[in-house]
Design a protein around this motif. Sequence first.
Motif, short mmCIF file in Angstrom:
data_model
loop_
_atom_site.label_atom_id
_atom_site.label_comp_id
_atom_site.label_asym_id
_atom_site.label_seq_id
_atom_site.Cartn_x
_atom_site.Cartn_y
_atom_site.Cartn_z
N ASN A 248 0.79 -1.21 0.00
CA ASN A 248 0.00 0.00 0.00
C ASN A 248 0.83 1.28 0.00
O ASN A 248 0.28 2.36 0.11
N TYR A 249 2.14 1.16 -0.13
CA TYR A 249 3.00 2.34 -0.08
C TYR A 249 4.05 2.26 -1.19
O TYR A 249 4.84 1.31 -1.23
N LEU A 250 4.03 3.24 -2.08
CA LEU A 250 5.07 3.37 -3.10
C LEU A 250 6.18 4.21 -2.47
O LEU A 250 6.06 5.42 -2.32
N ARG A 251 7.22 3.53 -2.04
CA ARG A 251 8.31 4.21 -1.33
C ARG A 251 9.17 5.01 -2.29
O ARG A 251 9.66 6.09 -1.95
N LEU A 252 9.39 4.47 -3.50
CA LEU A 252 10.27 5.14 -4.44
C LEU A 252 9.95 4.69 -5.85
O LEU A 252 9.70 3.52 -6.10
N GLN A 253 9.93 5.65 -6.75
CA GLN A 253 9.91 5.35 -8.18
C GLN A 253 11.04 6.16 -8.77
O GLN A 253 11.20 7.34 -8.48
N CYS A 254 11.86 5.51 -9.57
CA CYS A 254 12.94 6.20 -10.24
C CYS A 254 13.13 5.53 -11.59
O CYS A 254 12.47 4.55 -11.91
N ALA A 255 14.02 6.07 -12.38
CA ALA A 255 14.29 5.48 -13.69
C ALA A 255 15.76 5.69 -14.01
O ALA A 255 16.41 6.60 -13.47
N TYR A 256 16.28 4.84 -14.90
CA TYR A 256 17.66 5.00 -15.33
C TYR A 256 17.83 4.46 -16.73
O TYR A 256 17.00 3.72 -17.24
N ASP A 257 18.92 4.85 -17.34
CA ASP A 257 19.28 4.43 -18.69
C ASP A 257 20.29 3.30 -18.54
O ASP A 257 21.35 3.47 -17.96
N ALA A 258 19.94 2.11 -19.04
CA ALA A 258 20.79 0.93 -18.85
C ALA A 258 22.13 1.06 -19.58
O ALA A 258 23.18 0.73 -19.03
N ALA A 259 22.11 1.55 -20.81
CA ALA A 259 23.33 1.67 -21.61
C ALA A 259 23.03 2.58 -22.79
O ALA A 259 21.88 2.69 -23.21
N PRO A 260 24.04 3.23 -23.35
CA PRO A 260 23.79 4.05 -24.54
C PRO A 260 23.13 3.21 -25.63
O PRO A 260 23.64 2.17 -26.02
N GLY A 261 21.96 3.65 -26.08
CA GLY A 261 21.24 2.91 -27.10
C GLY A 261 20.44 1.74 -26.58
O GLY A 261 19.74 1.09 -27.33
N GLY A 262 20.52 1.46 -25.27
CA GLY A 262 19.81 0.33 -24.68
C GLY A 262 18.46 0.72 -24.10
O GLY A 262 17.89 1.75 -24.44
N SER A 263 17.97 -0.12 -23.23
CA SER A 263 16.66 0.09 -22.63
C SER A 263 16.68 1.17 -21.56
O SER A 263 17.72 1.46 -20.96
N LEU A 264 15.50 1.74 -21.33
CA LEU A 264 15.27 2.61 -20.18
C LEU A 264 14.50 1.78 -19.17
O LEU A 264 13.63 0.99 -19.54
N ILE A 265 14.81 1.94 -17.90
CA ILE A 265 14.19 1.13 -16.86
C ILE A 265 13.52 2.04 -15.84
O ILE A 265 14.15 2.96 -15.32
N SER A 266 12.26 1.77 -15.58
CA SER A 266 11.52 2.46 -14.53
C SER A 266 11.42 1.49 -13.36
O SER A 266 10.99 0.35 -13.52
N VAL A 267 11.84 1.94 -12.19
CA VAL A 267 11.94 1.08 -11.01
C VAL A 267 10.95 1.54 -9.95
O VAL A 267 10.84 2.73 -9.66
N TYR A 268 10.23 0.58 -9.39
CA TYR A 268 9.24 0.87 -8.35
C TYR A 268 9.58 0.05 -7.10
O TYR A 268 9.65 -1.17 -7.18
N HIS A 269 9.79 0.72 -5.97
CA HIS A 269 10.02 0.06 -4.69
C HIS A 269 8.73 0.18 -3.88
O HIS A 269 8.31 1.29 -3.53
N LEU A 270 8.11 -0.95 -3.62
CA LEU A 270 6.83 -0.99 -2.92
C LEU A 270 7.01 -1.58 -1.52
O LEU A 270 7.83 -2.47 -1.33
N THR A 271 6.23 -1.07 -0.58
CA THR A 271 6.32 -1.52 0.80
C THR A 271 4.93 -1.87 1.32
O THR A 271 3.96 -1.18 1.02
N GLN A 272 4.88 -2.94 2.10
CA GLN A 272 3.65 -3.36 2.75
C GLN A 272 3.69 -2.83 4.17
O GLN A 272 4.52 -3.26 4.98
N MET A 273 2.80 -1.92 4.51
CA MET A 273 2.83 -1.24 5.81
C MET A 273 1.64 -1.65 6.66
O MET A 273 0.90 -0.80 7.14
N ARG A 274 1.43 -2.94 6.88
CA ARG A 274 0.25 -3.35 7.65
C ARG A 274 0.59 -3.96 9.00
O ARG A 274 0.45 -3.33 10.01
N ASP A 275 1.00 -5.20 9.00
CA ASP A 275 1.05 -5.99 10.21
C ASP A 275 2.23 -5.66 11.13
O ASP A 275 2.06 -5.51 12.33
N GLN A 276 3.41 -5.61 10.55
CA GLN A 276 4.61 -5.39 11.36
C GLN A 276 5.31 -4.12 10.90
O GLN A 276 6.17 -4.15 10.03
N PRO A 277 4.96 -2.97 11.48
CA PRO A 277 5.54 -1.71 11.01
C PRO A 277 7.05 -1.64 11.19
O PRO A 277 7.72 -0.90 10.49
#
Length: 170
Positions: A61-90
Amino acid sequence: MNTVDKATFNPDMQGRISAWLTKHKFSHRPLGYDYRGVEILQVKSDEWLSIAVALYAYGFNYLRLQCAYDAAPGGSLISVYHLTQMRDQPDQPEEICAKVFVSRTNPQIPSVYWVWKSADFQERESYDMLGITYWGHPYLRRILMPESWIGWPLRKDYVVPNFYELQDAY
């Protein structure tokens, strides 16, 4: 698209979240774990929104971080999502990392703004710096660079303009 070769796929890399997604027939690829033991998933752009909603329903339920980077010149672009579950054990939240690989010629990913509102400025920054279009985002426009700026400064093939002052002054 950068993918893990099926010959090198190791079923031991599949973690608990990946197994849950597989059980519910969500297309993804497990990429193992990072140095902290956080499970990493590779997701196709056209599958990302349905997987994001499924992960939210699972409890992330929590998007802690979204970022993106370029893997290599002419290569893929990567969008990264770090998700966190903030329920039972904070004090011990469960985390997962999802990576969406897109081609640099047509970098489009569905926005998860409607799932996690915290994606608003983060997806805008990835758009501004790398040119990844997050379709469905209600306010997708430059956030750090002036609207008149040409190009995507964090791409590895970006050519730095000779005159910042002239481009920035107007």
